[in-house]
Design a protein around this motif. Sequence first.
Motif, PDB file in Angstrom:
ATOM      1  N   LYS A   6     -16.373   4.152  10.180  1.00  0.00           N
ATOM      2  CA  LYS A   6     -15.826   4.926   8.951  1.00  0.00           C
ATOM      3  C   LYS A   6     -15.290   4.243   7.929  1.00  0.00           C
ATOM      4  CE  LYS A   6     -16.124  10.401   8.173  1.00  0.00           C
ATOM      5  NZ  LYS A   6     -14.717  11.331   8.444  1.00  0.00           N
ATOM      6  N   ILE A   7     -15.860   4.233   6.992  1.00  0.00           N
ATOM      7  CA  ILE A   7     -14.562   4.514   5.501  1.00  0.00           C
ATOM      8  C   ILE A   7     -14.570   5.370   5.171  1.00  0.00           C
ATOM      9  CG2 ILE A   7     -15.486   4.062   3.259  1.00  0.00           C
ATOM     10  CD1 ILE A   7     -15.977   1.433   5.430  1.00  0.00           C
ATOM     11  N   GLU A   8     -13.086   5.827   4.930  1.00  0.00           N
ATOM     12  CA  GLU A   8     -12.653   7.365   4.711  1.00  0.00           C
ATOM     13  C   GLU A   8     -12.199   7.631   2.606  1.00  0.00           C
ATOM     14  OE1 GLU A   8     -10.975   9.181   7.166  1.00  0.00           O
ATOM     15  OE2 GLU A   8     -11.926   7.930   8.371  1.00  0.00           O
ATOM     16  N   PRO A   9     -11.896   8.869   3.021  1.00  0.00           N
ATOM     17  CA  PRO A   9     -11.850   9.097   1.064  1.00  0.00           C
ATOM     18  C   PRO A   9      -9.979   7.973   1.073  1.00  0.00           C
ATOM     19  CG  PRO A   9     -12.448  10.761   2.419  1.00  0.00           C
ATOM     20  CD  PRO A   9     -13.101   9.969   2.763  1.00  0.00           C
ATOM     21  N   ARG A  10      -9.943   7.869  -0.041  1.00  0.00           N
ATOM     22  CA  ARG A  10      -8.707   7.549  -0.253  1.00  0.00           C
ATOM     23  C   ARG A  10      -7.833   9.034  -0.186  1.00  0.00           C
ATOM     24  NH1 ARG A  10     -11.469   4.567  -3.788  1.00  0.00           N
ATOM     25  NH2 ARG A  10     -10.510   6.511  -5.725  1.00  0.00           N
ATOM     26  N   THR A  11      -7.356   9.292   0.439  1.00  0.00           N
ATOM     27  CA  THR A  11      -6.483  10.850   0.244  1.00  0.00           C
ATOM     28  C   THR A  11      -4.871  10.666  -0.180  1.00  0.00           C
ATOM     29  OG1 THR A  11      -5.213   9.873   2.576  1.00  0.00           O
ATOM     30  CG2 THR A  11      -7.668  11.121   1.946  1.00  0.00           C
ATOM     31  N   SER A  12      -4.552   9.916  -0.846  1.00  0.00           N
ATOM     32  CA  SER A  12      -2.911   9.785  -1.485  1.00  0.00           C
ATOM     33  C   SER A  12      -3.153   8.785  -2.106  1.00  0.00           C
ATOM     34  CB  SER A  12      -1.838   8.782  -0.756  1.00  0.00           C
ATOM     35  OG  SER A  12      -2.324   7.252  -0.499  1.00  0.00           O
ATOM     36  N   ARG A  13      -1.905   9.346  -3.157  1.00  0.00           N
ATOM     37  CA  ARG A  13      -1.556   8.619  -4.723  1.00  0.00           C
ATOM     38  C   ARG A  13      -1.081   7.219  -4.467  1.00  0.00           C
ATOM     39  NH1 ARG A  13       0.409   7.700  -9.307  1.00  0.00           N
ATOM     40  NH2 ARG A  13       2.440   7.382 -10.006  1.00  0.00           N
ATOM     41  N   ALA A  14      -0.918   6.815  -3.379  1.00  0.00           N
ATOM     42  CA  ALA A  14      -0.550   5.293  -3.470  1.00  0.00           C
ATOM     43  C   ALA A  14      -2.414   4.727  -3.193  1.00  0.00           C
ATOM     44  CB  ALA A  14      -0.115   4.825  -2.299  1.00  0.00           C
ATOM     45  N   GLN A  15      -2.916   5.117  -2.418  1.00  0.00           N
ATOM     46  CA  GLN A  15      -4.244   4.571  -2.384  1.00  0.00           C
ATOM     47  C   GLN A  15      -5.093   5.099  -3.728  1.00  0.00           C
ATOM     48  OE1 GLN A  15      -6.408   7.062   1.063  1.00  0.00           O
ATOM     49  NE2 GLN A  15      -5.439   5.602   2.334  1.00  0.00           N
ATOM     50  N   ASN A  16      -4.804   5.768  -4.441  1.00  0.00           N
ATOM     51  CA  ASN A  16      -5.613   5.915  -6.010  1.00  0.00           C
ATOM     52  C   ASN A  16      -5.004   4.432  -6.671  1.00  0.00           C
ATOM     53  OD1 ASN A  16      -7.265   7.725  -5.075  1.00  0.00           O
ATOM     54  ND2 ASN A  16      -5.508   9.391  -5.483  1.00  0.00           N
ATOM     55  N   LEU A  17      -3.358   4.787  -6.686  1.00  0.00           N
ATOM     56  CA  LEU A  17      -2.570   3.450  -7.742  1.00  0.00           C
ATOM     57  C   LEU A  17      -3.394   1.679  -7.336  1.00  0.00           C
ATOM     58  CD1 LEU A  17       0.548   4.921  -7.659  1.00  0.00           C
ATOM     59  CD2 LEU A  17      -0.895   4.770  -9.407  1.00  0.00           C
ATOM     60  N   LEU A  18      -3.396   1.486  -5.683  1.00  0.00           N
ATOM     61  CA  LEU A  18      -4.142   0.326  -5.245  1.00  0.00           C
ATOM     62  C   LEU A  18      -5.491   0.048  -6.034  1.00  0.00           C
ATOM     63  CD1 LEU A  18      -3.438   0.541  -1.547  1.00  0.00           C
ATOM     64  CD2 LEU A  18      -2.598  -1.101  -2.990  1.00  0.00           C
ATOM     65  N   GLU A  19      -6.247   0.848  -6.114  1.00  0.00           N
ATOM     66  CA  GLU A  19      -8.040   1.027  -6.781  1.00  0.00           C
ATOM     67  C   GLU A  19      -7.715   0.476  -8.352  1.00  0.00           C
ATOM     68  OE1 GLU A  19     -11.332   4.035  -7.709  1.00  0.00           O
ATOM     69  OE2 GLU A  19     -11.503   2.856  -5.462  1.00  0.00           O
ATOM     70  N   SER A 113       4.793   0.270  -5.216  1.00  0.00           N
ATOM     71  CA  SER A 113       5.234   0.459  -4.051  1.00  0.00           C
ATOM     72  C   SER A 113       6.265   1.301  -3.869  1.00  0.00           C
ATOM     73  CB  SER A 113       5.749  -1.307  -3.604  1.00  0.00           C
ATOM     74  OG  SER A 113       7.221  -0.860  -3.256  1.00  0.00           O
ATOM     75  N   ARG A 114       6.640   1.988  -4.882  1.00  0.00           N
ATOM     76  CA  ARG A 114       7.727   3.033  -4.958  1.00  0.00           C
ATOM     77  C   ARG A 114       6.750   4.359  -3.804  1.00  0.00           C
ATOM     78  NH1 ARG A 114       9.310   3.544  -9.779  1.00  0.00           N
ATOM     79  NH2 ARG A 114      10.423   2.106  -9.406  1.00  0.00           N
ATOM     80  N   THR A 115       5.670   4.256  -4.803  1.00  0.00           N
ATOM     81  CA  THR A 115       4.500   5.565  -4.416  1.00  0.00           C
ATOM     82  C   THR A 115       4.355   5.642  -2.767  1.00  0.00           C
ATOM     83  OG1 THR A 115       4.180   5.831  -6.493  1.00  0.00           O
ATOM     84  CG2 THR A 115       2.969   6.382  -4.879  1.00  0.00           C
ATOM     85  N   ALA A 116       3.939   4.361  -2.337  1.00  0.00           N
ATOM     86  CA  ALA A 116       3.560   4.153  -0.948  1.00  0.00           C
ATOM     87  C   ALA A 116       5.094   4.772  -0.426  1.00  0.00           C
ATOM     88  CB  ALA A 116       3.605   2.485  -0.696  1.00  0.00           C
ATOM     89  N   ARG A 117       6.013   4.217  -0.527  1.00  0.00           N
ATOM     90  CA  ARG A 117       7.111   4.303   0.023  1.00  0.00           C
ATOM     91  C   ARG A 117       7.289   5.811   0.487  1.00  0.00           C
ATOM     92  NH1 ARG A 117      11.439   3.166  -2.880  1.00  0.00           N
ATOM     93  NH2 ARG A 117      11.115   0.239  -2.185  1.00  0.00           N
ATOM     94  N   ASP A 118       7.315   6.376  -0.913  1.00  0.00           N
ATOM     95  CA  ASP A 118       8.004   8.265  -0.955  1.00  0.00           C
ATOM     96  C   ASP A 118       6.529   9.386   0.363  1.00  0.00           C
ATOM     97  OD1 ASP A 118       9.220   7.547  -2.797  1.00  0.00           O
ATOM     98  OD2 ASP A 118       8.804   7.866  -4.374  1.00  0.00           O
ATOM     99  N   GLU A 119       5.709   8.115   0.077  1.00  0.00           N
ATOM    100  CA  GLU A 119       4.579   8.903   1.055  1.00  0.00           C
ATOM    101  C   GLU A 119       4.111   8.497   2.357  1.00  0.00           C
ATOM    102  OE1 GLU A 119       0.466   7.961  -0.246  1.00  0.00           O
ATOM    103  OE2 GLU A 119       1.061   9.197  -2.758  1.00  0.00           O
ATOM    104  N   GLY A 120       5.217   7.823   2.874  1.00  0.00           N
ATOM    105  CA  GLY A 120       5.837   7.440   4.173  1.00  0.00           C
ATOM    106  C   GLY A 120       4.412   6.751   4.167  1.00  0.00           C
ATOM    107  N   ASP A 121       3.726   5.689   3.697  1.00  0.00           N
ATOM    108  CA  ASP A 121       2.966   4.869   3.725  1.00  0.00           C
ATOM    109  C   ASP A 121       3.766   3.334   3.717  1.00  0.00           C
ATOM    110  OD1 ASP A 121       0.763   2.838   3.563  1.00  0.00           O
ATOM    111  OD2 ASP A 121      -0.458   4.029   2.297  1.00  0.00           O
TER     112      ASP A 121
END
Length: 170
Positions: A6-19, A113-121
Amino acid sequence: MTSVVKIEPRTSRAQNLLEEQVGNELTASQQYLAIAVWYEQRDLPRLAACFYRQAQKKRDQAMKIVRYMMDNNIAVEIPGIPAVRNDFGDARELIAHAVEQERMTTAEVTTLSRTARDEGDHLAEQFMQWFLHEQVEEISRMSTLLNVMDRAQGNMFDVENFLARENVGS
């Protein structure tokens, strides 16, 4: 019975920033391709090769992010890219543009990177460490090339010889 991933939708700001970074890397790749073509059209094969190589590296970096997202079952859409700059006044201007592009990419990667850290990813944060290290090298490489260009004082043969001697862009 086979299971379907199952492909999960992007659910975080970090995932959106990755794209978004996929698009940024592809844009940088196209810009480096335009720079390479500019140099090749002016019979500067070492500079052209250097920037063809940079274009491929940026495309590979975009694909590295795409692969990371797919490996983590995160939905990916490949974004369109804006038009890149093709007109430059002189050979130095292109390298100065490349230095600024690398600084901008560094800021984007740092934010991601900072966003991923802030979101606990923690996975995304760790993944971005490679990109942060790569950006240190990219800024150094482009800054050195700009310094060599400045010292050459318009003698493009000196720049070409530097690239040949240092085996840059081969």
